[in-house]
Design a protein around this motif. Sequence first.
Motif, PDB file in Angstrom:
ATOM      1  N   GLN A   1      91.694 -38.502 -60.947  1.00  0.00           N
ATOM      2  CA  GLN A   1      93.075 -38.625 -61.387  1.00  0.00           C
ATOM      3  C   GLN A   1      94.030 -38.292 -60.259  1.00  0.00           C
TER       4      GLN A   1
ATOM      5  N   SER B   1      92.226 -38.741 -68.948  1.00  0.00           N
ATOM      6  CA  SER B   1      90.847 -39.218 -69.128  1.00  0.00           C
ATOM      7  C   SER B   1      90.538 -39.299 -70.616  1.00  0.00           C
TER       8      SER B   1
ATOM      9  N   VAL C   1      90.467 -44.110 -67.962  1.00  0.00           N
ATOM     10  CA  VAL C   1      91.674 -43.379 -67.563  1.00  0.00           C
ATOM     11  C   VAL C   1      92.860 -44.210 -68.044  1.00  0.00           C
TER      12      VAL C   1
ATOM     13  N   LEU D   1     105.279 -39.749 -65.963  1.00  0.00           N
ATOM     14  CA  LEU D   1     104.026 -40.477 -66.132  1.00  0.00           C
ATOM     15  C   LEU D   1     102.869 -39.505 -65.992  1.00  0.00           C
ATOM     16  N   ASN D   2     101.857 -39.715 -66.805  1.00  0.00           N
ATOM     17  CA  ASN D   2     100.652 -38.901 -66.674  1.00  0.00           C
ATOM     18  C   ASN D   2      99.434 -39.772 -66.836  1.00  0.00           C
ATOM     19  N   LEU D   3      98.377 -39.413 -66.112  1.00  0.00           N
ATOM     20  CA  LEU D   3      97.085 -40.072 -66.294  1.00  0.00           C
ATOM     21  C   LEU D   3      96.214 -39.151 -67.138  1.00  0.00           C
TER      22      LEU D   3
ATOM     23  N   VAL E   1      94.156 -47.923 -67.307  1.00  0.00           N
ATOM     24  CA  VAL E   1      94.183 -48.120 -65.859  1.00  0.00           C
ATOM     25  C   VAL E   1      92.788 -48.546 -65.391  1.00  0.00           C
TER      26      VAL E   1
ATOM     27  N   SER F   1     108.809 -46.656 -66.838  1.00  0.00           N
ATOM     28  CA  SER F   1     109.700 -45.658 -66.254  1.00  0.00           C
ATOM     29  C   SER F   1     108.946 -44.813 -65.243  1.00  0.00           C
ATOM     30  N   PRO F   2     109.574 -44.505 -64.100  1.00  0.00           N
ATOM     31  CA  PRO F   2     108.878 -43.722 -63.093  1.00  0.00           C
ATOM     32  C   PRO F   2     108.794 -42.243 -63.433  1.00  0.00           C
ATOM     33  N   SER F   3     109.487 -41.827 -64.478  1.00  0.00           N
ATOM     34  CA  SER F   3     109.496 -40.394 -64.764  1.00  0.00           C
ATOM     35  C   SER F   3     108.446 -40.043 -65.810  1.00  0.00           C
TER      36      SER F   3
ATOM     37  N   LEU G   1      96.097 -48.564 -60.325  1.00  0.00           N
ATOM     38  CA  LEU G   1      97.441 -48.217 -60.780  1.00  0.00           C
ATOM     39  C   LEU G   1      98.496 -48.942 -59.947  1.00  0.00           C
TER      40      LEU G   1
ATOM     41  N   PRO H   1     101.274 -39.505 -60.529  1.00  0.00           N
ATOM     42  CA  PRO H   1     101.219 -40.975 -60.374  1.00  0.00           C
ATOM     43  C   PRO H   1     102.566 -41.597 -60.027  1.00  0.00           C
ATOM     44  N   GLU H   2     103.662 -41.002 -60.518  1.00  0.00           N
ATOM     45  CA  GLU H   2     104.976 -41.602 -60.251  1.00  0.00           C
ATOM     46  C   GLU H   2     105.324 -41.542 -58.765  1.00  0.00           C
TER      47      GLU H   2
ATOM     48  N   LEU I   1      97.256 -44.410 -68.734  1.00  0.00           N
ATOM     49  CA  LEU I   1      98.577 -43.922 -68.349  1.00  0.00           C
ATOM     50  C   LEU I   1      99.374 -43.641 -69.613  1.00  0.00           C
TER      51      LEU I   1
END
Lengths: 360, 67
Positions: free
Chosen positions: A143, B10, B64, B6-8, B37, B2-4, A202, A147-148, B66
């Motif tokens: 991970q 599992s 995984v 974000l989390n990946l 992803v 949105s770029p704010s 990604l 990511p942003e 997003l």
Amino acid sequence: MTATQPLPTLLVIPTGIGCELGGYAGDALPAARLLAAASGCLITHPNVMNGAALYWSDPRIHYVEGSALDRFAAGALALRPVRRQRVGLLLDAGLDDGLRWRHLQVAEGCRASLGLEIGPVAITDAPLDVSLRQGASGASWGQLGRPEVLLRAGRKLKAAGATAIAVVARFPEDPGSEALAAYRQGSGVDALAGAEAVISHLLSRELGIPCAHAPALSPLPLDRDLDPRAAGEELGYTFLACVLVGLSRAPDLVPLAAGLPGAGALQAAGADLLQIGEVGAVVAPAGALGGAAVLACAERGIPVIAVHNPSVLNVTAPALGLDVLVAGSYPAAAGLLVALREGISPAALERPLRRLVGVG
Amino acid sequence: MSPSALNLRSVTLRLPRGSGSLLAQIESALAAEGQPVRWAITAVEPAPDPLAGPEGRVMTIEAVVLV
């Protein structure tokens, strides 16, 4: 090898599952070269082609990042061959000064010695914070903590003119780990590979341009028991050279799905586009058939060649209910590709030859 | 996207092997977890009803997503 038209073929060797062939440092490259010669047109992904400091460039081989390969197989993308890409370099702010300079110098070397067009360069505004994980299956995953941050730097490079992106991320190190020792000695899973795939998937998915990843690590101490398949990663300071070479001629990714901006115009212009409807076969390990590209091909009726290539997975054709052509090795798969390319029924090459069955 | 924020994440899913498109079945199940992803079927095992679908098998999917 054959005078007939090329048979576009997908070669999939999933990363991070410990494939006996293709689970190490570009050690599937000889098989890819063979299948490219047999088919005349091979579409495959970075795990097959990347050998750290080692690489092979072949105009019959199309270098397509894994998630883009999945979308190609699903009919959402076409591939457009190009003479060259302008490869932007995305460096993780987590690299220390020495590693950052080493990677910049690899890029400079590829410009000077290979004539690649590289740049611009962007450094992320915060460390990517890569972590590694192993799934219950034994496959490697991983991970990004941020990511942003990756996506922001990628967008910046694309806006500045990059048509492809090579990412270098700082990876956690554990030089004394049993898993690393097993990998270097030829009996383990590449612990970095899963996180690498997540990074490139990604970015490619978000930006719609070719992307690939090289991990940044400190050089390892000499291991006299090193397996030849892992040796490509021990030749230098970085794994970046193969990524830059692969991306330098990676095909453009052309969206095909209805509703995407510009898709109609691109399709109308696209006599030179390679699309899934032209693909004549997909080649994958017999125990790793449960990925998106293979399943999409199977559902389209594209012949699946399942090759004996053991890994930590055992997701086979009988388990999934798929009809496949079985190959005991990659040379045998090459023979099947030649048969398909020449219009020879693979069944006619088997003994015993089953009698025809009547219908109705 | 949105770029704010974000989390990946599992994810491991166990799905009965239904009839029809396997791909559609998996993508639908993953969509409930986030934007996929990377994913793969990492095991297929026989299972007793009612856990298994009409094919009598259960798939394990590692992914995984997003979120």
